[in-house]
Design a protein around this motif. Structure first.
Motif, PDB file in Angstrom:
ATOM      1  N   THR A  86       7.919   1.020 -22.711  1.00  0.00           N
ATOM      2  CA  THR A  86       8.011   0.322 -21.548  1.00  0.00           C
ATOM      3  C   THR A  86       7.029   0.920 -20.565  1.00  0.00           C
ATOM      4  N   GLU A  87       6.060   0.131 -20.220  1.00  0.00           N
ATOM      5  CA  GLU A  87       4.801   0.683 -19.147  1.00  0.00           C
ATOM      6  C   GLU A  87       5.381  -0.052 -17.877  1.00  0.00           C
ATOM      7  N   ILE A  88       5.306   1.010 -16.765  1.00  0.00           N
ATOM      8  CA  ILE A  88       5.658   0.264 -15.454  1.00  0.00           C
ATOM      9  C   ILE A  88       4.525   0.724 -14.486  1.00  0.00           C
ATOM     10  N   GLY A  89       4.154  -0.103 -13.622  1.00  0.00           N
ATOM     11  CA  GLY A  89       3.047   0.115 -12.591  1.00  0.00           C
ATOM     12  C   GLY A  89       3.781  -0.022 -11.388  1.00  0.00           C
ATOM     13  N   PHE A  90       3.701   1.327 -10.737  1.00  0.00           N
ATOM     14  CA  PHE A  90       4.529   1.695  -9.386  1.00  0.00           C
ATOM     15  C   PHE A  90       3.621   1.576  -8.167  1.00  0.00           C
ATOM     16  N   SER A  91       3.928   1.072  -7.092  1.00  0.00           N
ATOM     17  CA  SER A  91       3.457   1.112  -5.947  1.00  0.00           C
ATOM     18  C   SER A  91       4.247   2.078  -5.235  1.00  0.00           C
ATOM     19  N   PHE A  92       3.404   3.173  -4.324  1.00  0.00           N
ATOM     20  CA  PHE A  92       4.009   3.980  -3.528  1.00  0.00           C
ATOM     21  C   PHE A  92       4.173   3.801  -2.154  1.00  0.00           C
ATOM     22  N   LEU A  93       5.513   3.824  -1.832  1.00  0.00           N
ATOM     23  CA  LEU A  93       5.634   3.355  -0.544  1.00  0.00           C
ATOM     24  C   LEU A  93       5.974   4.547   0.561  1.00  0.00           C
ATOM     25  N   ARG A  94       6.018   4.950   1.871  1.00  0.00           N
ATOM     26  CA  ARG A  94       5.930   5.982   2.530  1.00  0.00           C
ATOM     27  C   ARG A  94       6.948   6.946   2.080  1.00  0.00           C
ATOM     28  N   SER A  95       6.550   8.020   1.649  1.00  0.00           N
ATOM     29  CA  SER A  95       7.431   8.930   0.831  1.00  0.00           C
ATOM     30  C   SER A  95       7.450  10.603   1.573  1.00  0.00           C
ATOM     31  N   PRO A  96       8.419  11.214   1.142  1.00  0.00           N
ATOM     32  CA  PRO A  96       8.467  12.614   1.813  1.00  0.00           C
ATOM     33  C   PRO A  96       7.266  13.323   1.490  1.00  0.00           C
ATOM     34  N   ASP A  97       6.744  13.041   0.070  1.00  0.00           N
ATOM     35  CA  ASP A  97       5.417  13.856  -0.125  1.00  0.00           C
ATOM     36  C   ASP A  97       4.168  13.087  -0.397  1.00  0.00           C
ATOM     37  N   SER A  98       4.085  11.991   0.409  1.00  0.00           N
ATOM     38  CA  SER A  98       2.915  11.233   0.630  1.00  0.00           C
ATOM     39  C   SER A  98       1.664  12.279   1.204  1.00  0.00           C
ATOM     40  N   PRO A  99       1.907  13.264   2.142  1.00  0.00           N
ATOM     41  CA  PRO A  99       0.563  13.981   2.458  1.00  0.00           C
ATOM     42  C   PRO A  99       0.342  14.827   1.327  1.00  0.00           C
TER      43      PRO A  99
END
Length: 129
Positions: A86-99
């Motif tokens: 299975t291949e999944i394309g994820f989009s990132f949301l504002r996260s603890p490790d965004s910086p």
């Protein structure tokens, strides 16, 4: 080959992806950008496209030893029945490790730019005829 239209540059980068909400076994990150990543699991998984997932990404670079904790939303899911993966394309949301992700993407961008400059330099070893 179809050209992909993306808002952000994707970098081919391998990493380990852990998400207990999807699978007890890890997946593999194939590429990454500031906006998202592509992950494949070498086995079929069930993913709810309406749900947000906490994903831990272990990068393959020694200068980024810690896992990135990212909050993600699946944008697309592709099941390869013949390969049982299975291949999944994820989009990132504002996260603890965004910086940290932004810092990592900056290093990939700088490396790509320095590689482009190196390719323009004339080689200094002369060929005699």
């Amino acid at each position: 080959m179809k050209k992909e239209l993306r808002g952000e540059t994707r970098y081919a980068e391998i990493g380990r992806v852990d998400c207990e909400q999807i699978s007890a076994l890890p997946g593999v990150m194939d590429d990454i950008s500031i906006a998202g990543c592509k992950v494949h699991f070498p086995f079929p998984v069930n993913v709810d496209e309406e749900r947000e997932y906490t994903v831990f990404i272990q990068l393959s670079r020694p200068d980024f030893p810690d896992k990135l904790q990212m909050l993600c939303r699946p944008e697309w899911i592709y099941e390869k029945k013949d390969e049982c993966q299975t291949e999944i394309g994820f989009s990132f949301l504002r996260s603890p490790d965004s910086p940290e992700l932004a810092r990592f993407i900056d290093t990939l961008k700088q490396k790509e730019e320095s590689d482009d400059i190196k390719s323009l330099i004339i080689e200094d070893d002369a060929d005699f005829i």
